[in-house]
Design an enzyme around this catalytic site. Structure first.
Site, PDB file in Angstrom:
ATOM      1  N   HIS A   1       0.841  -1.203   0.000  1.00  0.00           N
ATOM      2  CA  HIS A   1       0.000   0.000   0.000  1.00  0.00           C
ATOM      3  C   HIS A   1       0.878   1.256   0.000  1.00  0.00           C
ATOM      4  O   HIS A   1       0.691   2.163  -0.813  1.00  0.00           O
ATOM      5  CB  HIS A   1      -0.911  -0.016   1.234  1.00  0.00           C
ATOM      6  CG  HIS A   1      -1.737   1.209   1.404  1.00  0.00           C
ATOM      7  ND1 HIS A   1      -3.088   1.258   1.119  1.00  0.00           N
ATOM      8  CD2 HIS A   1      -1.421   2.464   1.851  1.00  0.00           C
ATOM      9  CE1 HIS A   1      -3.551   2.462   1.369  1.00  0.00           C
ATOM     10  NE2 HIS A   1      -2.557   3.214   1.821  1.00  0.00           N
ATOM     11  N   GLU A   2       1.847   1.292   0.914  1.00  0.00           N
ATOM     12  CA  GLU A   2       2.712   2.470   1.007  1.00  0.00           C
ATOM     13  C   GLU A   2       3.643   2.575  -0.199  1.00  0.00           C
ATOM     14  O   GLU A   2       3.895   3.677  -0.705  1.00  0.00           O
ATOM     15  CB  GLU A   2       3.529   2.411   2.303  1.00  0.00           C
ATOM     16  CG  GLU A   2       2.709   2.600   3.561  1.00  0.00           C
ATOM     17  CD  GLU A   2       1.954   3.921   3.578  1.00  0.00           C
ATOM     18  OE1 GLU A   2       2.465   4.910   3.018  1.00  0.00           O
ATOM     19  OE2 GLU A   2       0.843   3.952   4.134  1.00  0.00           O
TER      20      GLU A   2
ATOM     21  N   HIS B   1       1.997   4.319  -3.080  1.00  0.00           N
ATOM     22  CA  HIS B   1       2.007   5.787  -2.986  1.00  0.00           C
ATOM     23  C   HIS B   1       3.323   6.342  -3.537  1.00  0.00           C
ATOM     24  O   HIS B   1       3.334   7.307  -4.310  1.00  0.00           O
ATOM     25  CB  HIS B   1       1.852   6.226  -1.522  1.00  0.00           C
ATOM     26  CG  HIS B   1       0.488   6.027  -0.963  1.00  0.00           C
ATOM     27  ND1 HIS B   1      -0.664   6.404  -1.615  1.00  0.00           N
ATOM     28  CD2 HIS B   1       0.086   5.504   0.230  1.00  0.00           C
ATOM     29  CE1 HIS B   1      -1.714   6.113  -0.865  1.00  0.00           C
ATOM     30  NE2 HIS B   1      -1.290   5.568   0.258  1.00  0.00           N
TER      31      HIS B   1
END
Length: 235
Positions: A25-26, A29
């Site tokens: 998820h990170e 980004h």
């Protein structure tokens, strides 16, 4: 000692599923920001698939740890995991279109989680093809890993779409608001996590019948889980 060893497969499966969901998820980004022109995460060593670079002491260690141990001690199994990682740094000034770029970078995290949930669903097919060949215990661990991977990614992706800064949904909403409302809205960011923790963990214990997590799991996540299974050809 024997009881702990009985929990060990559940523990490892839950940890691996949660760590993968949070880490990717990170990373999504960071890669989205890099693609849009901002290399801040790369320069700071945060553009990485190494989970240790994304560890937040509260969100990655304390909260998941309490949930994990609480479920193992009370239920003897893991049914729900939740956590968050240290946010990937993004310099909006480096993006060609800061407002649109902020929305795209924010959306990349939940999009990654939904993609991972689908991939986990697809992995059920080769795993089930081994039924009768692989040991029963290994099959059970594999199936449980797929279930928890779908669940962890759905929970993380949907949770982050809540329209509360600093969650991804809050940043998406900020990109849609009129410019005059953006700064007042983003001032909620310093209190955002406290608002979420209060609503999710404390308020249900202070009010009778108010359980937003239970409602979301039963009505939103459960339907998302069913949708993933159907979309991945699992009935």
């Amino acid at each position: 000692m024997t009881e702990f060893l009985g929990w060990l497969p559940e523990l490892l499966v839950a940890v691996v599923a949660s760590v993968l969901a949070i880490t990717l998820h990170e990373a999504a980004h960071g890669y989205a920001a890099l693609w849009l022109g901002d290399d801040t995460a790369k320069r700071m060593g945060r553009l990485s698939l190494n989970p240790l670079r994304h560890v937040d002491r509260v969100g990655t260690v304390l909260v998941p740890g309490v949930l994990l141990l609480g479920q193992l001690l009370t239920l003897g199994r893991v049914e729900f995991m939740f956590g968050w990682a240290k946010p990937v740094p993004v310099d909006l000034r480096a993006l060609a279109n800061p407002r649109t770029g902020m929305m795209l970078v924010a959306a990349a995290g939940p999009a990654m989680n939904f993609a991972l949930a689908m991939i986990a669903g697809l992995l059920a097919h080769p795993l089930l093809a081994l039924e009768g060949i692989a040991p029963r215990e290994a099959m059970q661990v594999g199936i449980h890993f797929i279930q928890l991977s779908i669940l962890a990614n759905l929970v993380l992706g949907l949770f982050n779409l809540l329209p509360i800064p600093p969650l991804d949904g809050g940043r998406i909403v900020a990109g849609l608001l009129p410019r005059a409302l953006v700064l007042p809205y983003m001032r909620l960011e310093r209190w955002g996590i406290l608002i979420v923790l209060f609503g999710v963990f404390l308020l249900p214990r202070l009010t009778d019948g108010f359980d937003p997590v239970g409602w979301a799991l039963r009505n939103v996540v459960a339907r998302g889980f069913e949708l993933v299974l159907r979309a991945s050809g699992n009935g």
